[in-house]
Design a protein around this motif. Structure first.
Motif, mmCIF file in Angstrom:
data_model
loop_
_atom_site.group_PDB
_atom_site.id
_atom_site.type_symbol
_atom_site.label_atom_id
_atom_site.label_comp_id
_atom_site.label_asym_id
_atom_site.label_seq_id
_atom_site.Cartn_x
_atom_site.Cartn_y
_atom_site.Cartn_z
ATOM 1 N N ARG A 65 -73.849 -33.672 -18.608
ATOM 2 C CA ARG A 65 -73.709 -33.234 -19.994
ATOM 3 C C ARG A 65 -73.763 -31.714 -20.076
ATOM 4 O O ARG A 65 -74.388 -31.048 -19.249
ATOM 5 C CB ARG A 65 -74.837 -33.834 -20.841
ATOM 6 C CG ARG A 65 -74.808 -35.352 -20.894
ATOM 7 C CD ARG A 65 -73.687 -35.861 -21.764
ATOM 8 N NE ARG A 65 -73.396 -37.270 -21.570
ATOM 9 C CZ ARG A 65 -72.922 -38.064 -22.522
ATOM 10 N NH1 ARG A 65 -72.715 -37.578 -23.741
ATOM 11 N NH2 ARG A 65 -72.621 -39.317 -22.263
ATOM 12 N N GLN A 72 -71.711 -33.864 -25.494
ATOM 13 C CA GLN A 72 -70.447 -33.566 -24.838
ATOM 14 C C GLN A 72 -70.594 -33.676 -23.315
ATOM 15 O O GLN A 72 -71.378 -32.954 -22.717
ATOM 16 C CB GLN A 72 -69.976 -32.163 -25.196
ATOM 17 C CG GLN A 72 -69.638 -31.970 -26.661
ATOM 18 C CD GLN A 72 -68.464 -32.847 -27.084
ATOM 19 O OE1 GLN A 72 -67.521 -33.041 -26.330
ATOM 20 N NE2 GLN A 72 -68.538 -33.374 -28.299
ATOM 21 N N ASP A 77 -61.402 -31.748 -21.821
ATOM 22 C CA ASP A 77 -61.461 -32.598 -23.007
ATOM 23 C C ASP A 77 -60.849 -33.980 -22.780
ATOM 24 O O ASP A 77 -61.237 -34.940 -23.451
ATOM 25 C CB ASP A 77 -60.736 -31.908 -24.174
ATOM 26 C CG ASP A 77 -61.455 -30.636 -24.617
ATOM 27 O OD1 ASP A 77 -62.677 -30.526 -24.342
ATOM 28 O OD2 ASP A 77 -60.805 -29.753 -25.215
#
Length: 249
Positions: A65, A72, A77
């Motif tokens: 993380r 996130q 992405d």
């Protein structure tokens, strides 16, 4: 008179050894794999029960993380979405779909008992996974937000276990059908890589502790090895059709 005939105790042991074909590579290797992976599962389960894995579990989850935002995962992405796609290979629907395709293929080639054996192997793995989850009742990780919805207990990872059961069993089946060492090695490697990727995706998405996945790999591989050992014995007795293609005329 053989050496097994001269000693009464070893004679019975030797007869059982030969009956189970443990003097051959396949049955011996599969039985050893059952012992090795089974021991690995109980070892991990014992460590989890004593809380000895909590430090490493938390460290690995946090390492995946972003330090400033635990919601996130690390990486580009597109990686979380890719991991969700990969984890679908270990879902109940994914396993059922792949297994159904193989069973229909075996039935279409008139290998009815082999089809039933594959169905029983994967179905038995699903039942075992459910029983183990109900027994251990380990909560899901709450250290980081989950990357997808979850509905069952955490230990062992059902995705990791069922992917090992299904893909390793099917990889061994295809390897015996295939000709050529490179093709066999490719098929087996594909089964192993798929199993590993599914387990890694569960950790990356934060829905399992790493020890859940390790235990799932171990018990899944042990179950697949046991099923293959049984299949070799049944094929010898001609109870289940051998998957090898008939020799060329």
């Amino acid at each position: 008179m053989s050496r097994f005939d001269r000693l009464p105790i070893p004679r019975h042991a030797g007869a059982l050894w030969r009956r189970l074909r443990l003097n051959e590579v396949g049955p011996l290797a599969s039985l050893l794999a059952v012992s090795l992976f089974g021991f690995g599962f109980f070892k991990v389960a014992g460590e989890v029960a004593e809380g000895d894995t909590s430090g490493l579990d938390e460290k690995l989850l946090l390492a995946l993380r972003r330090p400033g935002d635990l919601a996130q995962p690390i990486g580009p992405d597109w990686l979380p979405e890719t991991m969700r796609d990969i984890t679908a290979f270990g879902s109940v629907f994914g396993i059922v779909y792949v297994t159904a395709c193989v069973v229909l293929y075996l039935a279409g080639t008139r290998r009815w008992r082999a089809a039933l054996f594959v169905l029983a192997s994967v179905g038995g793995g699903e039942i075992l996974s459910t029983v183990l989850k109900l027994f251990f009742q380990r909560p899901r990780p709450d250290l980081v937000p989950h990357g997808m919805e979850t509905f069952t207990a955490s230990f062992p990872s059902g995705h990791a276990m069922l992917s090992a059961v299904a893909y390793l069993t099917l990889a061994i089946l295809l390897a015996r059908i295939s000709r050529g060492r490179r093709v066999k090695a490719f098929v087996l490697a594909l089964g192993v890589v798929t199993t590993l990727l599914v387990g890694i995706s569960r950790i990356y998405l934060g829905v399992h502790w790493p020890s859940d996945v390790l235990a799932g790999w171990c018990i899944g591989a042990a179950w697949a090895s046991l099923c293959w050992f049984v299949a070799l014995q049944l094929q010898r007795e001609q109870v289940v059709e051998a998957p090898d293609p008939p020799p060329p005329a």
